[in-house]
Design an enzyme around this catalytic site. Structure first.
Site, PDB file in Angstrom:
ATOM      1  CG  PHE A   6      -2.980   4.765  13.458  1.00 15.74           C
ATOM      2  CD1 PHE A   6      -2.727   5.975  12.842  1.00 15.74           C
ATOM      3  CD2 PHE A   6      -2.480   4.547  14.728  1.00 15.74           C
ATOM      4  CE1 PHE A   6      -1.980   6.959  13.480  1.00 15.74           C
ATOM      5  CE2 PHE A   6      -1.724   5.524  15.369  1.00 15.74           C
ATOM      6  CZ  PHE A   6      -1.480   6.736  14.739  1.00 15.74           C
ATOM      7  CG  ASN A  26      -0.217  -0.161   2.514  1.00 17.19           C
ATOM      8  OD1 ASN A  26       0.564   0.702   2.895  1.00 17.19           O
ATOM      9  ND2 ASN A  26      -0.466  -1.269   3.213  1.00 17.19           N
TER      10      ASN A  26
END
Length: 422
Positions: A348, A232
């Protein structure tokens, strides 16, 4: 090293047995080793064995009538080329930092005008205790040189930082200290850049002294074949800034990082990983911890049928079929630990829409204490950028922070963590 006079202060800890090997190695280098034993050290090594290996009388008493008639402690401290304390116990470090002089060892350490090198050794909890860390910071500021401690198994059965440096590493540190000594031999406020001493990580004095925090950061990479992978856009910048901010508040930080595009911060324990499975194993190995900040962008899936060699086009026009499998959910796993769960677990949530709603649901689903939600939709510049817009979500609700630099986000989050761990 040849012909150097080493004043060796042996402290009272199990690591005192290493001082016998240290004496042997120093004499092999051509040094004269003058030993000083504390009363506690005599419980671990005998004066006879130390005297036999050093070929020198062992100094033990401050109030030795014969020697002190000639101010023996002053002469001992001034005749040496360097004073070495090995092992440096928590008690000896406290005496040095506080300027105490109530026995021969502490008195000559106060009276010396030569470089002082210490090799700390103690139980991991004693090493991490805020008082020891304050004393260490004081000694560094006074110009005391430090070698170790190492991390490993303890005689008490625990594992962690506090294990005495090996004799050969102490010898190397002594060699470098002697090579860098000035004419007067008085320690500088800090080692010069040319000195190659194996110093322990710099310890900051702050509200997180004695606390251990695990921080995960960066992306993970899941192999398709030996040259391709799924990943990513995470740069690791926010996780790196958080690790640095926690370090600056005094925490010992285990920094588990995937292949990030930013360098890890200094003064933390860096544990590089590549895949989600490796990251989970690294987090498990780093436990126990007081807090865990799971800032890494962990891939949700991996390739179940990853190829062992590079896949090539065969001219048929058929596409390879990739089979996906779920990666371990590291945040949920840590949050739901029974015995070794950190007191505070922070997750997160990188979202592109309905940021607060999705992050709130994630916190409840994963079981963590806090979620830091950030908007990573196109145009925000969050991935790879220097700024972030976050909302801290807890059981008390959502606290939206204004857009700020990632360093500022990290400092604010670290302060919140310090407050929560009080």
């Amino acid at each position: 090293m040849q012909g150097s006079r080493i004043l060796l202060v042996i402290g009272g800890g199990i690591a005192a047995y290493k001082s016998l090997t240290l004496i042997r190695e120093l004499r092999r280098e051509g040094c004269r080793v003058v030993p000083v034993l504390t009363r506690a050290a005599e419980e671990f090594v005998t004066p006879l064995s130390v005297a036999a290996l050093s070929a020198e009388p062992v100094h033990r008493d401050l109030f030795d009538l014969t020697r002190e008639a000639e101010m023996g402690h002053i002469q001992l401290s001034r005749d040496a080329d360097i004073v070495v304390v090995s092992p440096a116990t928590a008690d000896l470090m406290a005496k040095m930092a506080g300027g105490h002089a109530d026995d021969l060892a502490s008195t000559l350490l106060m009276a010396t005008d030569k470089r002082v090198l210490i090799a700390p050794a103690m139980n991991v909890r004693m090493w991490l205790h805020p008082a020891t860390q304050r004393n260490l910071a004081t000694l560094r500021g006074d110009g005391v040189l430090i070698v170790g401690p190492d991390e490993g198994d303890m005689a008490c059965g625990e594992f962690g930082p506090g294990r005495a440096a090996e004799p050969e590493d102490i010898v190397a540190a002594i060699r470098d200290a002697l090579a860098g000594a000035g004419a007067a031999g008085i320690p500088a406020a800090a080692p010069s850049p040319n000195e190659r001493l194996r110093l322990g990580p710099e310890i900051k004095v702050g509200p997180l002294n004695g606390r251990h925090v695990i921080v995960t950061s960066g992306p993970t990479q899941e192999a398709i074949d030996p040259v391709r992978y799924i990943s990513n856009r995470s740069s690791g910048a926010q996780g790196t800034a958080i690790a640095a901010a926690l370090r600056d508040l005094g925490a010992r930080v285990s920094f588990v990082t995937g292949p990030a595009s930013v360098s890890p911060p200094d003064g933390v324990d860096v544990i590089p990983v590549e895949t989600a499975d490796e990251m989970r194993d690294a987090v498990e190995a780093a436990l126990p911890a007081d807090a865990a900040v799971m800032a890494a962008a962990v891939a949700d899936w991996k390739i179940a049928n990853a190829a062992g060699k590079k896949m090539k086009k065969d001219g048929s026009g058929r596409m390879p079929v990739l089979e996906f499998a779920e990666n371990p959910d590291i945040l949920a796993w840590v949050s739901k630990l029974r015995k070794r769960r950190p007191k505070l677990v922070v997750g997160f949530a990188a979202e592109t829409d309905n940021v607060v709603e999705h992050a709130t649901s994630k916190r409840q689903r994963k079981g963590c204490d806090w979620i830091v939600a950030n908007d990573v939709s196109p145009g925000t510049g969050t991935f790879g950028g220097s700024e972030n817009t976050v909302t801290l979500i807890s059981a008390d609700g959502a606290d939206a922070w204004p857009r700020m630099g990632k360093d500022e986000v990290a400092q604010k989050l670290a302060s919140r963590i310090a407050e929560a761990l009080k």
